[in-house]
Design a protein around this motif. Structure first.
Motif, PDB file in Angstrom:
ATOM      1  N   PHE A   1     -15.959   8.613   8.154  1.00  0.00           N
ATOM      2  CA  PHE A   1     -15.714   8.884   9.569  1.00  0.00           C
ATOM      3  C   PHE A   1     -15.900  10.350   9.946  1.00  0.00           C
ATOM      4  CE2 PHE A   1     -13.861   4.708   9.238  1.00  0.00           C
ATOM      5  CZ  PHE A   1     -14.212   4.150  10.456  1.00  0.00           C
TER       6      PHE A   1
ATOM      7  N   ARG B   1      -9.210  17.397   3.302  1.00  0.00           N
ATOM      8  CA  ARG B   1      -7.964  17.461   4.060  1.00  0.00           C
ATOM      9  C   ARG B   1      -7.189  18.697   3.648  1.00  0.00           C
ATOM     10  NH1 ARG B   1      -5.187  14.443   7.337  1.00  0.00           N
ATOM     11  NH2 ARG B   1      -6.483  12.619   7.029  1.00  0.00           N
TER      12      ARG B   1
ATOM     13  N   VAL C   1     -12.904   6.974   2.925  1.00  0.00           N
ATOM     14  CA  VAL C   1     -12.814   6.564   4.340  1.00  0.00           C
ATOM     15  C   VAL C   1     -12.966   7.778   5.259  1.00  0.00           C
ATOM     16  CG1 VAL C   1     -11.311   5.553   6.098  1.00  0.00           C
ATOM     17  CG2 VAL C   1     -11.423   4.520   3.834  1.00  0.00           C
ATOM     18  N   VAL C   2     -12.270   8.866   4.931  1.00  0.00           N
ATOM     19  CA  VAL C   2     -12.367  10.080   5.763  1.00  0.00           C
ATOM     20  C   VAL C   2     -13.806  10.590   5.752  1.00  0.00           C
ATOM     21  CG1 VAL C   2     -11.596  12.464   6.051  1.00  0.00           C
ATOM     22  CG2 VAL C   2      -9.955  10.705   5.434  1.00  0.00           C
TER      23      VAL C   2
ATOM     24  N   TYR D   1       9.885   7.076   2.634  1.00  0.00           N
ATOM     25  CA  TYR D   1       8.701   7.403   1.832  1.00  0.00           C
ATOM     26  C   TYR D   1       8.851   8.776   1.173  1.00  0.00           C
ATOM     27  CZ  TYR D   1       3.801   7.959   0.536  1.00  0.00           C
ATOM     28  OH  TYR D   1       2.641   8.150  -0.160  1.00  0.00           O
TER      29      TYR D   1
ATOM     30  N   LEU E   1      -4.284   0.937   9.325  1.00  0.00           N
ATOM     31  CA  LEU E   1      -4.557   1.587   8.042  1.00  0.00           C
ATOM     32  C   LEU E   1      -5.509   2.769   8.237  1.00  0.00           C
ATOM     33  CD1 LEU E   1      -3.526   0.981   5.236  1.00  0.00           C
ATOM     34  CD2 LEU E   1      -5.629  -0.271   4.779  1.00  0.00           C
ATOM     35  N   LEU E   2      -6.521   2.569   9.093  1.00  0.00           N
ATOM     36  CA  LEU E   2      -7.483   3.642   9.376  1.00  0.00           C
ATOM     37  C   LEU E   2      -6.766   4.824  10.039  1.00  0.00           C
ATOM     38  CD1 LEU E   2     -10.521   4.359   9.303  1.00  0.00           C
ATOM     39  CD2 LEU E   2     -10.654   3.564  11.650  1.00  0.00           C
TER      40      LEU E   2
ATOM     41  N   LEU F   1      -9.893   7.312  16.452  1.00  0.00           N
ATOM     42  CA  LEU F   1     -10.618   8.581  16.374  1.00  0.00           C
ATOM     43  C   LEU F   1     -10.112   9.561  17.417  1.00  0.00           C
ATOM     44  CD1 LEU F   1     -14.212   7.227  15.709  1.00  0.00           C
ATOM     45  CD2 LEU F   1     -12.729   8.416  14.111  1.00  0.00           C
TER      46      LEU F   1
ATOM     47  N   VAL G   1      -5.233   5.454  -4.290  1.00  0.00           N
ATOM     48  CA  VAL G   1      -5.122   5.504  -2.822  1.00  0.00           C
ATOM     49  C   VAL G   1      -5.809   6.758  -2.289  1.00  0.00           C
ATOM     50  CG1 VAL G   1      -3.510   5.548  -0.895  1.00  0.00           C
ATOM     51  CG2 VAL G   1      -3.005   4.167  -2.894  1.00  0.00           C
TER      52      VAL G   1
ATOM     53  N   ILE H   1      -4.929   6.738   7.432  1.00  0.00           N
ATOM     54  CA  ILE H   1      -5.794   7.517   6.548  1.00  0.00           C
ATOM     55  C   ILE H   1      -6.361   8.736   7.278  1.00  0.00           C
ATOM     56  CG2 ILE H   1      -8.016   7.470   5.330  1.00  0.00           C
ATOM     57  CD1 ILE H   1      -7.304   4.587   4.496  1.00  0.00           C
ATOM     58  N   LEU H   2      -6.824   8.555   8.515  1.00  0.00           N
ATOM     59  CA  LEU H   2      -7.456   9.676   9.221  1.00  0.00           C
ATOM     60  C   LEU H   2      -6.434  10.712   9.674  1.00  0.00           C
ATOM     61  CD1 LEU H   2     -10.335   8.103  11.325  1.00  0.00           C
ATOM     62  CD2 LEU H   2     -10.360   9.006   9.017  1.00  0.00           C
TER      63      LEU H   2
ATOM     64  N   PRO I   1      -0.128   5.989   3.863  1.00  0.00           N
ATOM     65  CA  PRO I   1      -0.897   4.789   4.193  1.00  0.00           C
ATOM     66  C   PRO I   1      -0.028   3.541   4.208  1.00  0.00           C
ATOM     67  CG  PRO I   1      -1.444   5.603   2.007  1.00  0.00           C
ATOM     68  CD  PRO I   1      -0.593   6.642   2.651  1.00  0.00           C
ATOM     69  N   GLY I   2      -0.171   2.747   5.270  1.00  0.00           N
ATOM     70  CA  GLY I   2       0.583   1.490   5.368  1.00  0.00           C
ATOM     71  C   GLY I   2       1.602   1.516   6.489  1.00  0.00           C
TER      72      GLY I   2
ATOM     73  N   ILE J   1       0.845  -1.206   0.000  1.00  0.00           N
ATOM     74  CA  ILE J   1       0.000   0.000   0.000  1.00  0.00           C
ATOM     75  C   ILE J   1       0.875   1.248   0.000  1.00  0.00           C
ATOM     76  CG2 ILE J   1      -1.678   1.310   1.359  1.00  0.00           C
ATOM     77  CD1 ILE J   1      -2.796  -1.445   2.259  1.00  0.00           C
TER      78      ILE J   1
ATOM     79  N   SER K   1       0.723   3.957  -2.882  1.00  0.00           N
ATOM     80  CA  SER K   1       0.351   5.353  -2.656  1.00  0.00           C
ATOM     81  C   SER K   1       1.423   6.295  -3.193  1.00  0.00           C
ATOM     82  CB  SER K   1       0.115   5.613  -1.173  1.00  0.00           C
ATOM     83  OG  SER K   1       1.351   5.676  -0.509  1.00  0.00           O
TER      84      SER K   1
ATOM     85  N   SER L   1      -8.823   6.800   0.360  1.00  0.00           N
ATOM     86  CA  SER L   1      -8.643   7.553   1.607  1.00  0.00           C
ATOM     87  C   SER L   1      -9.745   8.590   1.768  1.00  0.00           C
ATOM     88  CB  SER L   1      -7.299   8.275   1.618  1.00  0.00           C
ATOM     89  OG  SER L   1      -6.275   7.382   1.360  1.00  0.00           O
TER      90      SER L   1
END
Lengths: 297, 171
Positions: free
Chosen positions: A57, A181, A53-54, B132, B71-72, B27, A46, B75-76, B81-82, A35, A39, A50
């Motif tokens: 939530f 974001r 998903v955001v 990265y 992963l969540l 969260l 990706v 992302i948040l 990611p990863g 992943i 990305s 993402s």
């Protein structure tokens, strides 16, 4: 016979389970690295996942972030009450000063208008802004970004400038349906074309995850001193020109840095400026959709 | 309530509650607290939760749950990611394999073990982030963050232990 069959099934089942667990661990670590690579190479896929998903939530984070915001407001109120007298004196002085400035601004505005009509000047497009609430900030050590509770449905588009009262906070990095974001100007991936207000020297403001981003690509002969104000230059068409960014600070090692006007710890609301509507860098299909509403969310 | 039904509910809780708790900690990690300077050094709650449950009840947090929680978080929070997914799966495996060392010993042993795990995780997160972005990144923020995480561990571990007692003792 059946006994033998049963035991061989157990003999097979137990290592298979262990193998599966071992394999799951390896597979998941490899998947995580996959992943990460994906990305980096295929950002769009990706990014889309993402964003979804955001979006999912966002309503939960919106609710969860309210108690902290309420506590923060209460603390501010109490602090405000304690300093009421001092604050009143300060504001009276400031008001006097600002009235002077208002007079100057009126004079300059009328002068500007007269000069514009003389020059047959075409004014830039009016920008529209969307006020929105910060529902998530980065708890990561190496990211400086926030999530806000406005998205495509409110007219938010990738690339819009995010400002908070005192100045530029960042830009919209990804926009979902109901969330977006914002990449802050302090993030390591942030590059903002800026201008030194007094000397008109151009530079790039490069975030490095520290509280004060660096000034890079400054002309060698730039005459700059600490305390000079830095504004966006508008080059590249992403940001409107003239947005206040911060003040120059020269650190011990001689590196030029900018102390942002925005207090990122207290970032509760931001205004997204829809300037990209005229930007040549935004694809046509993105600007074809008019914003439905620009209400505060 | 018939015993079968309550058993079935228990089984569901056993599957759902740990994952839900994981998501809750993600969260909590993501929402703003408006404390000066807190954001970048906020303790890593998810790391504490994964370590604690990997030592005490490995069955409650499966590798796949931990992977998706990581992963969540990525992302948040907005990390590449990863990264957290990989680190959390590694932490779960290491903590589980060393579970015997910590179980039934004094809390100080667990705390010391968590310190080592936090140090290693910080190092991996820092290295992966630098790779990265293909650039050198100052390791200071992660050092602060992990120090905060280790410092906050006794408090959070107490909460986890209470939750564990209330929810999972009979599961």
């Amino acid at each position: 016979m059946s006994k033998r069959g049963g035991s061989s099934a157990i003999w097979f089942a137990v290592p298979a389970k262990v193998l599966l667990q071992r394999f799951a661990f390896l597979f998941l670590v490899l998947a995580a690295f996959g992943i990460m690579l994906l990305s980096k190479a295929e950002t769009i896929v990706v990014e889309k996942v993402s964003t979804v998903v955001v979006d999912v939530f966002a309503p939960i984070m919106d609710v969860l972030s309210r108690p902290a915001a309420a506590v923060n407001d209460a603390v501010k109120t109490v602090r405000g009450l304690a300093n009421l007298r001092e604050e009143n004196i300060r504001l009276t002085h400031e008001n006097e000063r600002l009235l002077g400035w208002q007079e100057a601004a009126r004079r300059l505005a009328s002068q500007n208008q007269a000069l514009q009509s003389l020059l047959d000047f075409k004014p830039g497009p009016n920008s529209q802004s969307i006020a929105t609430r910060v529902i998530a900030d980065s708890g990561g050590a190496f990211v400086r970004s926030v999530v806000v509770s406005a998205g495509n449905r409110d007219g938010v588009r990738k690339g819009q400038a995010a400002v908070s009262g005192a100045g530029l906070a960042g830009r919209v990095a990804t926009a979902g349906y109901r969330s977006a974001r914002i990449l802050l100007i302090t993030d390591i991936n942030s590059r903002v074309p800026v201008l030194i207000e007094s000397s008109r020297d151009r530079a790039i403001l490069s975030g490095d995850n520290s509280a004060m981003p660096r000034l890079t690509f400054l002309p060698a002969n730039a005459s700059i001193k600490a305390g000079d104000r830095v504004v966006t230059s508008g080059h590249g068409g992403v940001f409107p020109p003239g947005l206040q960014v911060g003040q120059i600070v020269i650190t011990g090692d001689g590196i030029m840095r900018v102390k942002p006007n925005v207090s990122f710890d207290q970032l509760e609301f931001v205004r997204l400026i829809d300037f990209a509507a005229v930007s040549p860098v935004v694809p046509q299909e993105e600007i074809a959709v008019p914003p439905k509403k620009a209400a505060a969310r | 309530m018939t015993p079968t039904l309550s058993h079935r509910l228990d089984a569901v809780a056993r599957k759902v509650v740990p994952a839900a708790l994981g998501v809750f900690f993600v969260l909590i990690s993501a929402i703003p607290f408006y404390l000066p300077g807190f954001g970048p050094v906020a303790p890593n709650f998810v790391l504490m939760a994964v370590f604690f449950w990997a030592v005490h009840r490995i069955d409650l947090f499966t590798s796949i749950t931990v992977f998706f929680i990581g992963l969540l978080l990525d992302i948040l929070v907005g990390t590449p990611p990863g990264i957290n997914a990989a680190v959390l799966v590694l932490v779960r495996t290491v903590a589980a394999s060393q579970g015997k060392v910590f179980r039934g010993k004094s809390f100080l042993v667990l705390w010391w073990g968590f310190g080592l795990v936090a140090l290693a995780s910080g190092l991996v997160i820092w290295a992966l982030t630098a790779i990265y972005h293909l650039t050198f990144i100052s390791p200071l923020p992660i050092i602060f963050q992990m120090t905060m995480t280790v410092a906050a561990f006794p408090f959070l571990a107490w909460i986890f232990a209470r939750t564990h007692q209330k929810l999972f003792q009979h599961v």
